[in-house]
Design an enzyme around this catalytic site. Structure first.
Site, PDB file in Angstrom:
ATOM      1  N   CYS A 110       0.832  -1.203   0.000  1.00  0.00           N
ATOM      2  CA  CYS A 110       0.000   0.000   0.000  1.00  0.00           C
ATOM      3  C   CYS A 110       0.868   1.255   0.000  1.00  0.00           C
ATOM      4  O   CYS A 110       1.371   1.676   1.049  1.00  0.00           O
ATOM      5  CB  CYS A 110      -0.939  -0.016   1.205  1.00  0.00           C
ATOM      6  SG  CYS A 110      -2.067   1.381   1.225  1.00  0.00           S
ATOM      7  N   CYS A 140      -0.505   4.218   1.982  1.00  0.00           N
ATOM      8  CA  CYS A 140      -0.384   4.019   3.428  1.00  0.00           C
ATOM      9  C   CYS A 140       1.045   4.231   3.899  1.00  0.00           C
ATOM     10  O   CYS A 140       1.286   4.847   4.941  1.00  0.00           O
ATOM     11  CB  CYS A 140      -0.791   2.595   3.807  1.00  0.00           C
ATOM     12  SG  CYS A 140      -2.304   2.045   3.050  1.00  0.00           S
ATOM     13  N   ASP A 141       2.013   3.688   3.179  1.00  0.00           N
ATOM     14  CA  ASP A 141       3.377   3.602   3.713  1.00  0.00           C
ATOM     15  C   ASP A 141       4.395   4.484   3.002  1.00  0.00           C
ATOM     16  O   ASP A 141       5.497   4.685   3.510  1.00  0.00           O
ATOM     17  CB  ASP A 141       3.859   2.139   3.632  1.00  0.00           C
ATOM     18  CG  ASP A 141       3.037   1.227   4.530  1.00  0.00           C
ATOM     19  OD1 ASP A 141       2.466   1.731   5.518  1.00  0.00           O
ATOM     20  OD2 ASP A 141       2.949   0.022   4.237  1.00  0.00           O
TER      21      ASP A 141
HETATM   22  C1  FAD Z   1       0.347  -3.366   4.552  1.00  0.00           C
HETATM   23  C2  FAD Z   1      -0.879  -2.476   4.645  1.00  0.00           C
HETATM   24  C3  FAD Z   1      -0.749  -1.252   5.262  1.00  0.00           C
HETATM   25  C4  FAD Z   1      -1.864  -0.419   5.347  1.00  0.00           C
HETATM   26  N1  FAD Z   1      -1.717   0.798   5.949  1.00  0.00           N
HETATM   27  C5  FAD Z   1      -2.768   1.651   6.011  1.00  0.00           C
HETATM   28  C6  FAD Z   1      -2.627   2.937   6.614  1.00  0.00           C
HETATM   29  O1  FAD Z   1      -1.554   3.309   7.082  1.00  0.00           O
HETATM   30  N2  FAD Z   1      -3.722   3.736   6.626  1.00  0.00           N
HETATM   31  C7  FAD Z   1      -4.931   3.354   6.084  1.00  0.00           C
HETATM   32  O2  FAD Z   1      -5.884   4.132   6.153  1.00  0.00           O
HETATM   33  N3  FAD Z   1      -5.076   2.154   5.495  1.00  0.00           N
HETATM   34  C8  FAD Z   1      -4.025   1.299   5.438  1.00  0.00           C
HETATM   35  N4  FAD Z   1      -4.164   0.086   4.822  1.00  0.00           N
HETATM   36  C9  FAD Z   1      -5.461  -0.263   4.216  1.00  0.00           C
HETATM   37  C10 FAD Z   1      -6.445  -0.677   5.312  1.00  0.00           C
HETATM   38  O3  FAD Z   1      -5.836  -1.630   6.149  1.00  0.00           O
HETATM   39  C11 FAD Z   1      -7.726  -1.238   4.705  1.00  0.00           C
HETATM   40  O4  FAD Z   1      -8.262  -0.300   3.795  1.00  0.00           O
HETATM   41  C12 FAD Z   1      -8.748  -1.527   5.787  1.00  0.00           C
HETATM   42  O5  FAD Z   1      -8.224  -2.394   6.760  1.00  0.00           O
HETATM   43  C13 FAD Z   1     -10.026  -2.139   5.208  1.00  0.00           C
HETATM   44  O6  FAD Z   1     -10.895  -2.390   6.264  1.00  0.00           O
HETATM   45  P1  FAD Z   1     -12.100  -3.416   6.153  1.00  0.00           P
HETATM   46  O7  FAD Z   1     -12.790  -3.324   7.466  1.00  0.00           O
HETATM   47  O8  FAD Z   1     -12.888  -3.172   4.940  1.00  0.00           O
HETATM   48  O9  FAD Z   1     -11.461  -4.864   5.975  1.00  0.00           O
HETATM   49  P2  FAD Z   1     -10.204  -5.611   6.594  1.00  0.00           P
HETATM   50  O10 FAD Z   1      -9.348  -4.719   7.381  1.00  0.00           O
HETATM   51  O11 FAD Z   1      -9.592  -6.364   5.473  1.00  0.00           O
HETATM   52  O12 FAD Z   1     -10.854  -6.640   7.637  1.00  0.00           O
HETATM   53  C14 FAD Z   1     -11.669  -7.682   7.250  1.00  0.00           C
HETATM   54  C15 FAD Z   1     -11.489  -8.827   8.238  1.00  0.00           C
HETATM   55  O13 FAD Z   1     -12.719  -9.558   8.296  1.00  0.00           O
HETATM   56  C16 FAD Z   1     -12.463 -10.895   8.689  1.00  0.00           C
HETATM   57  N5  FAD Z   1     -13.097 -11.854   7.771  1.00  0.00           N
HETATM   58  C17 FAD Z   1     -12.819 -12.095   6.457  1.00  0.00           C
HETATM   59  N6  FAD Z   1     -13.596 -13.097   5.988  1.00  0.00           N
HETATM   60  C18 FAD Z   1     -14.372 -13.497   7.030  1.00  0.00           C
HETATM   61  C19 FAD Z   1     -15.374 -14.504   7.185  1.00  0.00           C
HETATM   62  N7  FAD Z   1     -15.722 -15.312   6.175  1.00  0.00           N
HETATM   63  N8  FAD Z   1     -15.962 -14.649   8.396  1.00  0.00           N
HETATM   64  C20 FAD Z   1     -15.623 -13.846   9.442  1.00  0.00           C
HETATM   65  N9  FAD Z   1     -14.681 -12.875   9.341  1.00  0.00           N
HETATM   66  C21 FAD Z   1     -14.058 -12.708   8.157  1.00  0.00           C
HETATM   67  C22 FAD Z   1     -10.952 -11.096   8.649  1.00  0.00           C
HETATM   68  O14 FAD Z   1     -10.452 -11.055   9.955  1.00  0.00           O
HETATM   69  C23 FAD Z   1     -10.487  -9.915   7.823  1.00  0.00           C
HETATM   70  O15 FAD Z   1      -9.172  -9.610   8.117  1.00  0.00           O
HETATM   71  C24 FAD Z   1      -3.102  -0.810   4.765  1.00  0.00           C
HETATM   72  C25 FAD Z   1      -3.226  -2.055   4.163  1.00  0.00           C
HETATM   73  C26 FAD Z   1      -2.124  -2.897   4.096  1.00  0.00           C
HETATM   74  C27 FAD Z   1      -2.278  -4.244   3.437  1.00  0.00           C
END
Ligand code: FAD
Length: 348
Positions: free
Chosen positions: A169, A172-173
């Protein structure tokens, strides 16, 4: 089996924001946060989501650099706090932010079950959800917030340097001090690879864009943007075959020619993967309409409705464009308000 008013599937910023809002609206949400399994560890889908996999988070409003330790000691239960690495003083870390969100949801009465949903039945209401732990849950409304996982090349050396120079990302980084005025590598050939390379070129001394073919898959306009940027050097017909580094992190990469197999080393302080994301939608078994890239389709503009009435989607599982913690949390809030209004409209 009692029927829940609302079940939230997923435990990233979208899921916890949805839980905080639905809990405060007295809907007594149940969060199925995912299971702690080796499969989820390998896929990067353990509970607490993508942000739990990163170190510093500098762009989530409300958390400037400072000494967060006393606050974390106070806000989180002792056993959770004891497992967390020492605070860096730099800002907030991803795991800290996610534990705080989870705790905030619990403070308002959210119940949390550590299990994966493996099957859903959205064909009739109340909806039915089955888990890996062989439990069945029933709910009037469901919010799907299961996120999308970043794709990696699958190299051992790439895994070894995650958070020490390897990232998926750039937004992000990219602005972190370790990458400033240093050469960086971006892997990929589509629009997002060019976007990431262009963004990184603001900070880096040079960006090597590694692509295994001799032309981009990116759109014409993005390709033109790439060619106009003198800081970006395309490395056509090459694959990244090893990330090189030492105790301090990444210091180079090994590239292998896809034409003649020859190898060479390139100096780099960071490696950014831009080879796509995989939304966590397989468990839906085709019961919600998906986009061509397998993200959940939002069916009403500016709302979180899906193709099934009573099922809402929030965060990266439906958003392949912004992919940030703040936007995921924002759509988690929207999904909670949408679910609450829909439940109230249905008399629940
Ligand atoms: C390396 C990295 C660094 C990042 N740094 C930043 C940053 O500095 N700032 C920023 O704003 N964004 C950052 N991001 C992006 C950010 O992390 C994502 O945009 C954000 O986490 C998305 O949130 P979400 O709730 O949609 O899903 P996610 O954070 O992906 O969470 C979803 C979670 O739901 C659960 N899940 C999945 N399938 C199932 C299932 N079937 N049953 C039950 N539970 C399930 C799992 O635990 C999964 O991890 C970064 C991403 C990465 C990869």
């Amino acid at each position: 089996m009692a029927t829940e008013k609302v079940i939230i599937i997923g435990s990233g910023p979208a899921g916890w924001a949805a839980a905080i809002y639905t809990a405060r609206a007295e809907l007594a949400p149940l969060v199925l946060e995912g299971a702690i399994t080796e499969t989820n560890r390998m896929a990067g889908t353990l509970p607490l989501g993508q942000l739990n996999l990163t170190t510093e988070v500098e762009n989530y409003p409300g958390f400037p650099a400072g000494d967060m330790a006393p606050y974390l000691d106070n806000a989180l239960p002792g056993p959770v706090r004891a497992l967390m690495p020492p605070h860096s003083h730099h800002g907030i870390s991803g795991p800290e932010l996610m534990e705080l969100m989870r705790q905030q949801a619990k403070n308002f009465g959210t119940r949390v079950v550590t299990d994966d949903v493996v099957e859903v039945d959205f064909s009739r209401r109340p909806f039915t959800l089955r888990t890996l732990g062989k439990h069945t849950y029933s709910a009037e409304a469901v919010i799907v917030a299961t996120g999308a996982r970043a794709n990696y090349l699958g190299l051992e050396s790439e895994d070894a340097y995650k958070n020490r120079g390897v990232s998926a990302c750039a937004v992000c980084d990219g602005a972190l001090p370790r990458f400033r005025n240093r050469p960086l590598v971006v892997v990929g050939g589509g629009d997002s690879a060019v976007e990431e390379a262009t963004y990184l070129s603001k900070f880096a001394s040079r960006v090597h864009l590694v692509h295994r073919r001799d032309t981009l898959r990116a759109s014409k306009i993005m390709a033109e943007r790439l060619h106009a940027n003198r800081k970006i050097k395309p490395e056509w017909n090459h694959q990244l075959t090893e990330v090189l580094g030492d105790d301090t992190g990444v210091n180079g990469v090994k590239l292998t020619s896809t034409v003649d197999g020859s190898t060479r080393q390139v100096e780099a302080a960071g490696v950014f993967l831009a080879i796509g994301h995989t939304p966590n939608t397989a468990f839906l078994g085709g019961q919600l309409e998906l986009t061509e890239k397998n993200y959940i389709r939002w069916t009403v503009p500016f709302r979180t409705n899906t193709s099934v009435e009573g099922v809402f989607a929030a965060g990266d599982v439906a958003d392949d464009y912004y992919r940030q913690a703040i936007t995921a949390a924002g759509s988690g809030c929207q999904s909670a308000l949408d679910a609450e209004r829909w439940l109230s409209h249905c008399g629940h």
